[in-house]
Design a protein around this motif. Structure first.
Motif, PDB file in Angstrom:
ATOM      1  N   TRP A 112       0.784  -1.178  -0.008  1.00  0.00           N
ATOM      2  CA  TRP A 112      -0.133  -0.006  -0.080  1.00  0.00           C
ATOM      3  C   TRP A 112       0.762   1.414  -0.025  1.00  0.00           C
ATOM      4  O   TRP A 112       1.770   1.513   0.825  1.00  0.00           O
ATOM      5  N   ARG A 113       0.602   2.066  -0.985  1.00  0.00           N
ATOM      6  CA  ARG A 113       1.375   3.325  -1.170  1.00  0.00           C
ATOM      7  C   ARG A 113       0.442   4.594  -1.191  1.00  0.00           C
ATOM      8  O   ARG A 113      -0.500   4.399  -1.800  1.00  0.00           O
ATOM      9  N   LEU A 114       0.966   5.729  -0.706  1.00  0.00           N
ATOM     10  CA  LEU A 114       0.228   6.870  -0.937  1.00  0.00           C
ATOM     11  C   LEU A 114       1.194   8.039  -1.297  1.00  0.00           C
ATOM     12  O   LEU A 114       2.124   8.250  -0.926  1.00  0.00           O
ATOM     13  N   MET A 115       0.566   8.775  -2.301  1.00  0.00           N
ATOM     14  CA  MET A 115       1.247   9.650  -2.802  1.00  0.00           C
ATOM     15  C   MET A 115       0.623  11.159  -2.614  1.00  0.00           C
ATOM     16  O   MET A 115      -0.688  11.201  -2.967  1.00  0.00           O
ATOM     17  N   LEU A 165      -2.871  10.336  -4.403  1.00  0.00           N
ATOM     18  CA  LEU A 165      -3.286   9.045  -4.979  1.00  0.00           C
ATOM     19  C   LEU A 165      -2.882   8.063  -4.294  1.00  0.00           C
ATOM     20  O   LEU A 165      -2.211   8.127  -3.287  1.00  0.00           O
ATOM     21  N   THR A 166      -3.699   6.934  -4.190  1.00  0.00           N
ATOM     22  CA  THR A 166      -3.328   5.901  -3.496  1.00  0.00           C
ATOM     23  C   THR A 166      -3.542   4.638  -4.286  1.00  0.00           C
ATOM     24  O   THR A 166      -4.462   4.430  -5.151  1.00  0.00           O
ATOM     25  N   ARG A 167      -2.738   3.324  -3.713  1.00  0.00           N
ATOM     26  CA  ARG A 167      -3.059   2.280  -4.471  1.00  0.00           C
ATOM     27  C   ARG A 167      -2.711   1.028  -3.449  1.00  0.00           C
ATOM     28  O   ARG A 167      -1.700   0.968  -2.905  1.00  0.00           O
ATOM     29  N   GLY A 169      -7.790   8.520  -6.187  1.00  0.00           N
ATOM     30  CA  GLY A 169      -7.185   9.695  -6.256  1.00  0.00           C
ATOM     31  C   GLY A 169      -7.850  10.984  -6.229  1.00  0.00           C
ATOM     32  O   GLY A 169      -9.187  10.771  -6.733  1.00  0.00           O
ATOM     33  N   ALA A 170      -7.434  12.207  -5.967  1.00  0.00           N
ATOM     34  CA  ALA A 170      -8.312  13.392  -6.116  1.00  0.00           C
ATOM     35  C   ALA A 170      -7.383  14.645  -6.682  1.00  0.00           C
ATOM     36  O   ALA A 170      -5.987  14.734  -6.208  1.00  0.00           O
TER      37      ALA A 170
END
Length: 178
Positions: free
Chosen positions: A14-17, A75-77, A93-94
């Protein structure tokens, strides 16, 4: 201006940008060459009505058309690496934009130039997919939903250049790696 980008890997799957930026502009002494042509023509008592009208739309103290002071994205995935959902991934994402300067326009003939701005907006997107192997080749299938909330927004590039943002849409894609 400033720009900040943060990438966080909360787990291996899990990553968040996050990214954000602001812009600072020099808003004076714009179009010096055209103003020089205008001054030279006036010194020779020559009229420049078209140049005069153009320069009225670029007054000092305002940004160039298409200018957005600040913007940001998140953004996240998450990739499922084991269990019944192994190979699937989900994301979203937004994208946020502050009001965008469209330019100056004379709205009433003979009137002063008016600053035109497009309003701020946020667009939300979602992603779901599956990655596996088929005949020993990596293959992935993905479904993207853009503008999930079906937000009406206007993307500005200039006073006379812009378009309505993309309405809600669905895209399915597949990729085979050779």
């Amino acid at each position: 201006g400033y720009e900040l980008e943060v990438v966080a890997n909360f787990t291996r799957n899990w990553r968040l940008m996050l990214n954000a930026s602001t812009n600072e502009l020099a808003l004076t002494n714009r179009l010096p060459q055209l103003k020089g042509f205008q001054a030279a023509a006036k010194a020779q008592n020559k009229a420049t009505p078209l140049l005069d009208a153009l320069l009225l739309t670029f007054p000092d103290g305002v940004p160039s058309a298409g200018y957005t002071k600040a913007r940001g994205n998140v953004l996240t995935r998450y990739d499922f690496a084991q269990g019944a959902l192994k190979g699937f991934y989900l994301g979203g994402g937004a994208n946020w934009r502050q009001p965008t300067f469209r330019g100056n326009a004379v709205l009433v003939q003979g009137g002063a130039a008016q600053a035109l701005w497009s309003p701020s907006y946020t667009v939300v997107n979602l992603l779901a997919g599956y990655r596996t192997k088929l005949f020993a080749r990596p293959i992935s299938f993905a479904l993207n939903v853009d503008n999930v909330l079906n937000k009406d927004y206007y993307v500005s590039g200039a006073a006379n250049i812009g378009k309505w943002g993309v309405p809600q849409n669905f895209r399915f894609s597949s990729v085979v790696e050779f």
